[in-house]
Scaffold this active site. Structure first.
Site, PDB file in Angstrom:
ATOM      1  N   SER A 215       0.787  -1.227   0.000  1.00 49.77           N
ATOM      2  CA  SER A 215       0.000   0.000   0.000  1.00 49.77           C
ATOM      3  C   SER A 215       0.821   1.280   0.000  1.00 49.77           C
ATOM      4  O   SER A 215       0.342   2.317  -0.477  1.00 49.77           O
ATOM      5  CB  SER A 215      -0.935   0.007   1.213  1.00 49.77           C
TER       6      SER A 215
ATOM      7  N   HIS B  84      -5.307  -3.565  -2.648  1.00 53.98           N
ATOM      8  CA  HIS B  84      -4.901  -2.566  -3.633  1.00 53.98           C
ATOM      9  C   HIS B  84      -4.703  -3.151  -5.036  1.00 53.98           C
ATOM     10  O   HIS B  84      -4.121  -2.493  -5.891  1.00 53.98           O
ATOM     11  CB  HIS B  84      -3.628  -1.863  -3.167  1.00 53.98           C
TER      12      HIS B  84
ATOM     13  N   LYS C  39     -11.490   0.509  -2.071  1.00 60.39           N
ATOM     14  CA  LYS C  39     -10.524   1.107  -2.992  1.00 60.39           C
ATOM     15  C   LYS C  39     -11.124   1.154  -4.398  1.00 60.39           C
ATOM     16  O   LYS C  39     -11.870   2.055  -4.714  1.00 60.39           O
ATOM     17  CB  LYS C  39      -9.211   0.329  -2.979  1.00 60.39           C
TER      18      LYS C  39
END
Length: 403
Positions: free
Chosen positions: A190, A218, A249
């Protein structure tokens, strides 16, 4: 002793953080309707600055999608605001069952389970599958939720150097006789934006009889033909025992999922404390996530634009002689070095209309404070070109280019 005097020690710790340029504070932020790549900062309306958001994780620009909003509105009118109980009591609305079936189909696995967020998924799963007599092998740059899950489990933490398979192999050999061994890694890290060496992790997992858990927070929604994630495009999906991802996300919403075998999901329903003892997510939110899952699979152009934006932005910063992390993800870390300079850089960019937050220890290692840029499909070419020009200007002013 009064409450004020018994907490006096906090004042000294806060002062120490401030002196080291490590003190944090909450700042008001708000979205700009119709412009998911931009944001407002502050509370002094109507003079709020309109900023290009280069710090958010709305990678596919879905956070304001009309279809998601409408799906949530319809269920909100039918079901009300909250679920009213945990899923094992009366909070398990039909929307959960439908979403989990859709996730399992998307991930080509037997079953899936939705959690309130990524932190609760990681801590709940790790605490459920390992305990006091076990050992967890964790990449040095794994997310804090993974580390906390290990600590809560009371298993031994064997932290290996970032993506160092030789070091991991040595640790696995050292602990080869342990009852249970779990290797856990982020797929995309991240704060650095680089990728785990998944194929090598698979080989070590088999050699030492370990379980493997991969956090796709991610990378889910971003990689793969339908956004299935990094494990799918690397061809190792079936070798991963516990596959975790988030909806906060690329999906532009909130929540997390774990998928794998039916046995794994049944086990977690009975053992994952963060699921058992938490109120279920609002049904309207679950409906919004379900619609986001449809969009992630159908609107391929969002991934294509995101990858184009990421490559272009990273390349321009590298050509300007900034120290930029490697990788092809939308996370583009620009290493500044010391904490104070990182804060000054961030503040100078905000004055130029760019929201780009300084990331400092303990989130990253000492001496690697950075501006963590994150790209979105909602950003235009012109916005990013103008942003690079501003970043270059600030870099020259602060003397950090080429470090």
């Amino acid at each position: 002793m009064s409450a004020e005097s018994s907490l006096k020690w906090m004042e000294q710790e806060l002062a120490s953080l401030d002196e080291a340029s490590l003190k944090r504070s909450l700042r008001a932020s708000s979205a700009i309707s119709g412009f998911p790549g931009r944001m407002f900062r502050g509370t002094e309306e109507p003079n709020l600055p309109n900023l290009l958001n280069l710090s958010g994780n709305d990678y596919l620009g879905l956070s304001q999608h009309p279809a998601m909003i409408e799906a949530m509105r319809e269920v909100l009118l039918q079901e009300g605001v909250g679920a009213g109980a945990s899923r094992l009591v009366t909070g398990n609305r039909s929307a959960y069952t439908e979403l989990e079936a859709a996730i399992a189909d998307w991930q080509s696995c037997e079953a899936a389970l939705v959690f309130a967020n990524g932190y609760m998924a990681n801590t709940g799963v790790i605490r459920a599958v390992v305990g006091r007599d076990d050992v967890v092998f964790s990449d040095q740059l794994n997310h804090a939720s993974i580390v906390d899950g290990i600590l809560m489990s009371r298993a031994e933490l064997a932290r290996y150097r970032h993506n160092d398979m030789e070091h991991l192999g040595a640790l696995l050999h050292k602990h080869r006789d342990r009852k249970r061994k779990l290797i856990v890694t982020d797929a995309v890290f991240s704060m650095d934006g680089d990728q785990a060496r998944l194929e090598d992790l698979i080989l070590l997992k088999h050699e030492y009889g370990a379980m493997l858990m991969v956090d796709e927070a991610h990378s889910g929604g971003i990689y793969g033909r339908y956004g299935e994630g990094l494990c799918h495009i690397r061809g190792v999906k079936d070798e991963v025992d516990i596959h975790m991802g988030t909806f906060s996300k690329a999906f532009g919403a909130y929540g997390a999922y774990v998928c794998g075998s039916r046995m794994l999901i049944d086990f977690l329903v009975n053992k994952a404390r963060t699921l058992i003892y938490s109120t279920a997510m609002p049904p309207a939110l679950v409906a919004g996530i379900a619609q986001a899952l449809v969009l992630v699979q159908q609107e391929h152009w969002r991934r294509e634009r995101l990858h184009t934006n990421s490559r272009s932005f990273r390349s321009h910063l590298q050509k300007a002689c900034f120290l930029v992390g490697i990788g092809d993800s939308p996370i583009v870390p620009m290493i500044v070095g010391d904490n104070e300079t990182a804060l000054r850089f961030s503040a100078a960019l905000e004055e130029k209309g760019i929201a780009a937050v300084a990331i400092r220890p303990p989130t990253v290692q000492e001496g690697t404070a950075r501006i963590r840029f994150s790209l979105s499909a909602a950003h235009t070419d012109k916005e990013l070109r103008d942003a690079v020009a501003c970043i270059r200007e600030v870099g020259l002013q602060l003397g950090v280019m080429g470090r």
